[in-house]
Design a protein around this motif. Structure first.
Motif, PDB file in Angstrom:
ATOM      1  N   PRO A  56      41.439  53.024  11.613  1.00  0.00           N
ATOM      2  CA  PRO A  56      41.891  52.367  12.850  1.00  0.00           C
ATOM      3  C   PRO A  56      41.882  50.853  12.742  1.00  0.00           C
ATOM      4  CG  PRO A  56      39.759  53.478  13.170  1.00  0.00           C
ATOM      5  CD  PRO A  56      40.309  53.923  11.854  1.00  0.00           C
ATOM      6  N   ALA A  57      40.928  50.291  11.948  1.00  0.00           N
ATOM      7  CA  ALA A  57      40.917  48.828  11.773  1.00  0.00           C
ATOM      8  C   ALA A  57      42.170  48.385  11.026  1.00  0.00           C
ATOM      9  CB  ALA A  57      39.662  48.414  11.019  1.00  0.00           C
ATOM     10  N   ARG A  58      42.568  49.175  10.005  1.00  0.00           N
ATOM     11  CA  ARG A  58      43.787  48.836   9.259  1.00  0.00           C
ATOM     12  C   ARG A  58      45.021  48.874  10.160  1.00  0.00           C
ATOM     13  NH1 ARG A  58      47.767  47.459   8.162  1.00  0.00           N
ATOM     14  NH2 ARG A  58      49.115  47.706   6.333  1.00  0.00           N
ATOM     15  N   LYS A  59      45.061  49.833  11.074  1.00  0.00           N
ATOM     16  CA  LYS A  59      46.226  49.927  11.977  1.00  0.00           C
ATOM     17  C   LYS A  59      46.338  48.709  12.880  1.00  0.00           C
ATOM     18  CE  LYS A  59      46.516  54.976  12.177  1.00  0.00           C
ATOM     19  NZ  LYS A  59      46.372  56.187  13.026  1.00  0.00           N
ATOM     20  N   GLN A  60      45.181  48.092  13.190  1.00  0.00           N
ATOM     21  CA  GLN A  60      45.214  46.914  14.052  1.00  0.00           C
ATOM     22  C   GLN A  60      45.627  45.652  13.295  1.00  0.00           C
ATOM     23  OE1 GLN A  60      44.724  47.078  17.355  1.00  0.00           O
ATOM     24  NE2 GLN A  60      44.512  49.297  17.101  1.00  0.00           N
ATOM     25  N   LEU A  61      45.539  45.716  11.950  1.00  0.00           N
ATOM     26  CA  LEU A  61      45.829  44.522  11.139  1.00  0.00           C
ATOM     27  C   LEU A  61      47.164  44.688  10.425  1.00  0.00           C
ATOM     28  CD1 LEU A  61      42.242  44.061   9.655  1.00  0.00           C
ATOM     29  CD2 LEU A  61      43.268  42.787  11.544  1.00  0.00           C
ATOM     30  N   ASN A  62      48.203  44.880  11.204  1.00  0.00           N
ATOM     31  CA  ASN A  62      49.523  45.144  10.619  1.00  0.00           C
ATOM     32  C   ASN A  62      50.081  43.968   9.838  1.00  0.00           C
ATOM     33  OD1 ASN A  62      49.876  47.811  11.423  1.00  0.00           O
ATOM     34  ND2 ASN A  62      50.448  47.171  13.493  1.00  0.00           N
ATOM     35  N   THR A  63      49.662  42.765  10.195  1.00  0.00           N
ATOM     36  CA  THR A  63      50.264  41.583   9.571  1.00  0.00           C
ATOM     37  C   THR A  63      49.660  41.272   8.198  1.00  0.00           C
ATOM     38  OG1 THR A  63      48.709  40.198  10.776  1.00  0.00           O
ATOM     39  CG2 THR A  63      50.862  40.555  11.796  1.00  0.00           C
ATOM     40  N   VAL A  69      49.903  52.033   5.730  1.00  0.00           N
ATOM     41  CA  VAL A  69      49.015  52.847   6.560  1.00  0.00           C
ATOM     42  C   VAL A  69      49.000  54.292   6.063  1.00  0.00           C
ATOM     43  CG1 VAL A  69      48.683  53.763   8.886  1.00  0.00           C
ATOM     44  CG2 VAL A  69      49.300  51.368   8.578  1.00  0.00           C
TER      45      VAL A  69
END
Length: 275
Positions: A56-63, A69
């Motif tokens: 979930p942390a990776r999904k929030q850091l899309n940039t 993902v």
């Protein structure tokens, strides 16, 4: 189900099995050295769960350039299978015998079962949605459905007011008004059954011979609206299933984290004599 026999998936399952074998060997070595293996496999279990929470942390850091993902999701799945095996080691393959252990065991079982279901759903549902055309944001489905319902009602009223034929208005009042009012045939869409839409199309086809040219034009447009509404219902049924799965997986996960924290505090309190 052919994806289950996919060579790539079998290879990753083999790697997960090899990692688990290494863990089992290390756990055995820990116990042979007369140290408490529960602390070893317990902290390995916590480490695996913590690693799974990176998704979930990776999904929030899309940039940030942190990889796709999809790859993180696959690591999440295989870590999940590994975690189930480590959990069974940690519990000695026995049922719990204390309230806190029951809470931990129940939450872990709920998270694990919902996670396995999610691994299956994530494999099949995105492919289904792509096959049915452009994917629609779940939150926009009610807005799009309302637009189709308004146009369908206007077509039915138009046919009635112009007096060319009342057949389309009859079908609308008897069948289509309910069809456009809300999501319909959810179970049929999950089974990928075309029976409901075929029945509705059959009813529309049955009135075609009673219509004049203008009525047939109106009927053709109504058919397009019915197909579009049917596609939206398909998106709603399958997208809704993914939403329901997240509801069954994510909140129990955070409850499990709180229970694990409590468990760790209690274990260290008793083992150090603080209690």
């Amino acid at each position: 189900m052919s994806w289950l026999l996919n060579r790539n998936i079998l290879m990753k399952l083999g790697i997960a099995a090899a990692v688990f074998a290494l863990f089992a060997a290390a756990n055995t070595g820990y116990r042979i050295s007369l140290r408490d293996g529960q602390f070893f496999n317990g902290w390995v279990l916590v480490g695996c769960i913590a690693a799974m929470l990176l998704l979930p942390a990776r999904k929030q850091l899309n940039t940030l350039p942190l990889g796709r993902v999809l790859h993180w999701l696959q690591v999440h799945f295989y870590l999940g299978f590994l975690t189930i095996g480590i959990f069974l080691f940690h519990t000695h393959f026995r049922m719990p015998d204390a309230p806190l252990e029951w809470l931990l065991w129940s939450l872990f079982a709920l998270v694990a079962v919902s996670g396995c279901c999610g691994a299956f759903l994530v494999r099949i549902i995105p492919g289904r949605l792509v096959e049915r055309g452009d994917r629609v944001l779940f939150e926009r489905i009610p807005i799009l459905r309302a637009g189709l319902a308004d146009e369908a009602e206007a077509l039915a009223l138009e046919s009635l007011e112009e007096g060319h034929s009342v057949s389309l208005a009859n079908v609308y009042s008897q069948e289509l008004a309910r069809f456009f009012a809300r999501p319909r045939h959810v179970l049929a869409h999950l089974r990928q059954s075309n029976m409901p839409i075929s029945r509705i199309m059959g009813e529309l086809e049955s009135i075609e011979r009673y219509l004049d040219d203008k009525g047939r034009e109106r009927l053709a447009r109504m058919r397009q609206l019915v197909r579009s509404k049917n596609d939206l219902d398909f998106q709603y049924a399958n997208g809704g299933l993914l939403k329901l799965w997240l509801f069954l997986h994510v909140p129990p996960t955070y409850a499990l984290l709180l229970a694990i924290l409590t468990h760790v505090v209690v274990v260290y309190a008793f083992s150090s004599g603080i209690a």
